[in-house]
Design a protein around this motif. Structure first.
Motif, PDB file in Angstrom:
ATOM      1  N   GLY A 109      10.475  13.063  -0.039  1.00 50.26           N
ATOM      2  CA  GLY A 109      10.395  11.618   0.055  1.00 50.26           C
ATOM      3  C   GLY A 109      11.515  10.960   0.825  1.00 50.26           C
ATOM      4  O   GLY A 109      11.634   9.732   0.832  1.00 50.26           O
ATOM      5  N   GLN A 110      12.317  11.752   1.524  1.00 52.76           N
ATOM      6  CA  GLN A 110      13.480  11.234   2.239  1.00 52.76           C
ATOM      7  C   GLN A 110      13.181  11.097   3.736  1.00 52.76           C
ATOM      8  O   GLN A 110      12.445  11.898   4.308  1.00 52.76           O
ATOM      9  N   ILE A 111      13.749  10.050   4.361  1.00 47.05           N
ATOM     10  CA  ILE A 111      13.748   9.957   5.816  1.00 47.05           C
ATOM     11  C   ILE A 111      15.097  10.477   6.295  1.00 47.05           C
ATOM     12  O   ILE A 111      16.138   9.869   6.030  1.00 47.05           O
ATOM     13  N   LEU A 139       5.146  17.050   5.501  1.00 49.80           N
ATOM     14  CA  LEU A 139       6.321  16.789   6.331  1.00 49.80           C
ATOM     15  C   LEU A 139       5.890  16.169   7.651  1.00 49.80           C
ATOM     16  O   LEU A 139       5.012  16.682   8.336  1.00 49.80           O
ATOM     17  N   LEU A 140       6.506  15.024   8.009  1.00 45.58           N
ATOM     18  CA  LEU A 140       6.280  14.398   9.302  1.00 45.58           C
ATOM     19  C   LEU A 140       7.515  14.602  10.166  1.00 45.58           C
ATOM     20  O   LEU A 140       8.638  14.309   9.729  1.00 45.58           O
ATOM     21  N   ARG A 174       4.996   3.387   0.088  1.00 44.00           N
ATOM     22  CA  ARG A 174       3.727   3.693  -0.574  1.00 44.00           C
ATOM     23  C   ARG A 174       3.447   5.193  -0.631  1.00 44.00           C
ATOM     24  O   ARG A 174       2.933   5.697  -1.621  1.00 44.00           O
ATOM     25  N   LEU A 175       3.782   5.915   0.452  1.00 44.69           N
ATOM     26  CA  LEU A 175       3.361   7.308   0.565  1.00 44.69           C
ATOM     27  C   LEU A 175       4.443   8.321   0.192  1.00 44.69           C
ATOM     28  O   LEU A 175       4.116   9.464  -0.142  1.00 44.69           O
ATOM     29  N   LYS A 176       5.718   7.925   0.297  1.00 45.73           N
ATOM     30  CA  LYS A 176       6.832   8.819  -0.062  1.00 45.73           C
ATOM     31  C   LYS A 176       6.754  10.159   0.677  1.00 45.73           C
ATOM     32  O   LYS A 176       6.912  11.228   0.088  1.00 45.73           O
ATOM     33  N   LYS A 177       6.504  10.097   1.976  1.00 49.71           N
ATOM     34  CA  LYS A 177       6.485  11.305   2.786  1.00 49.71           C
ATOM     35  C   LYS A 177       7.910  11.812   3.009  1.00 49.71           C
ATOM     36  O   LYS A 177       8.885  11.070   2.862  1.00 49.71           O
TER      37      LYS A 177
END
Length: 388
Positions: free
Chosen positions: A52-54, A183-184, A211-214
């Motif tokens: 969930g981290q950028i 993972l993006l 919202r998505l916590k990618k």
């Protein structure tokens, strides 16, 4: 467990790369190897990315950031080191298994939109699912949902050349979201856009992330973009990571002159938060306000404060309350309890502005200025007395 781990990654192009890695580990310089016909693109890069981290990788052109990104999903095989994704070592997978991971668990969003001009917006957004072999009805449903998330509802039947650059990049983002990848990887995804559109895309990404916590690794050469998006930021120079930390870490305590030179023009007031600069609440408890009120408890501090903010409040919002009162701004946690205070002196110090003697006195707990402050006439000797 960390979602992504990079462990001592090296990427060397040219002659005898393994030998070059050994020399780099022994202290050989990048320029020395280049003179011998070998390019060290990435040198001993290690970091972890939490779910969930950028995680932003920032650096100038040629710093190795895009090469590093391509090692994370196996597009480039590291000369040395390991990439672990959800505990699985991607560098040990055979080509077939690696393609499976890339098609289902990892999505990329590139700087250039890479849309198919002969496909509709909807079909472009569904392309990754088509590659996975997802049935047409399901992939169109998921692509439609992803386009709505990306702010393109109603554009499904349009063609790419009918969209602006920002909208085309939204299609690229929707294509990545449609796969529901864990993972993006975003490589300079917004850098080809005009400044206003770029900021709009940053807003869109941050809103989606709520919202998505990618889990996202985002590559950029723009420090302001890195500061705005990154939960953690890695700064690269000449193939090596020279500092990793939060935006506040990098602004307040740069690791070296190179990092400091990057941050000198950043608007700190919009990056730093109250939580990053606050003092311990105990520094205010037991003090006395300028009008004689004694602050004996945390509730007294909150009641007397010119403003009460949460830890995520940008410090630009503290200027007005700090300018109107010598009592510190109160910082509260999610439960409303006092977790810190921001005195005027601390705010000025973080911004690097000189303080006047009056500022220093106003922010010393337990002290008030003598004399008539309302008409600007202080004690003739400039005395300071303890507040009663």
């Amino acid at each position: 467990m960390s979602r992504l781990q990079a462990e001592h990654l090296f990427m060397v192009f040219g002659r005898r790369p393994e030998e070059a890695v050994a020399r780099l580990k022994q202290g050989a310089g990048r320029d020395q190897l280049r003179g011998e016909g070998t390019t060290a693109a990435v040198i001993d890069a290690s970091f972890t990315v939490e779910p969930g981290q950028i995680f932003v990788v920032m650096g100038l052109s040629g710093s190795g950031k895009s090469t590093l990104l391509r090692m994370l999903n196996g597009l480039l095989e590291p000369t040395s080191g390991h990439v672990r994704f959800d505990g699985e070592d991607l560098t040990e997978l055979d080509p077939r298994d690696l393609r499976e991971v890339r098609s289902k668990k990892i999505s990329m969003v590139f700087q250039h939109f890479a849309l198919f001009p002969h496909r509709s917006v909807l079909d472009n957004a569904a392309y990754g699912l088509e590659v996975q072999g997802v049935p047409r009805e399901e992939r169109l449903k998921r692509a439609t949902e992803a386009l709505e998330l990306a702010g393109l509802k109603g554009w499904e039947k349009s063609w790419p050349d009918e969209l602006s650059g920002g909208m085309q990049q939204r299609v690229g983002l929707a294509r990545a979201l449609a796969t529901d990848a864990d993972l993006l990887l975003m490589d300079e995804s917004f850098s080809a856009l005009d400044p206003l559109i770029r900021r709009d895309m940053q807003d869109q990404l941050l809103e989606l992330q709520k919202r998505l916590k990618k889990t996202i690794v985002f590559i950029t050469h723009d420090l302001n973009e890195a500061m705005r998006l990154g939960d953690q930021i890695a700064v690269m120079r000449d193939g090596a990571i020279v500092q990793t930390g939060t935006a506040e870490d990098i602004l307040v305590t740069p690791a070296n002159d190179y990092v400091a030179s990057f941050t000198q023009d950043v608007d700190r007031s919009r990056v730093l938060t109250a939580g990053a600069i606050m003092a311990d609440p105990e520094t205010a408890i037991g003090s006395t306000t300028a009008d004689g009120r004694s602050l004996r408890t945390a509730q007294d501090v909150i009641a007397a404060a010119p403003a009460t903010v949460d830890e995520d409040t940008p410090i630009i919002e503290l200027f007005t309350p700090c300018s109107t009162s010598s009592t510190p701004v109160a910082v509260t946690g999610g439960d409303g309890e006092l977790v810190g205070v921001v005195p005027r002196a601390r705010l000025l110090a973080v911004l690097g502005e000189p303080m006047t003697p009056a500022d220093e006195v106003a922010d010393v707990p337990g002290l008030v200025k003598t004399g008539d402050e309302s008409n600007g006439k202080g004690d003739a000797e400039g005395k300071v007395t303890a507040g009663a």
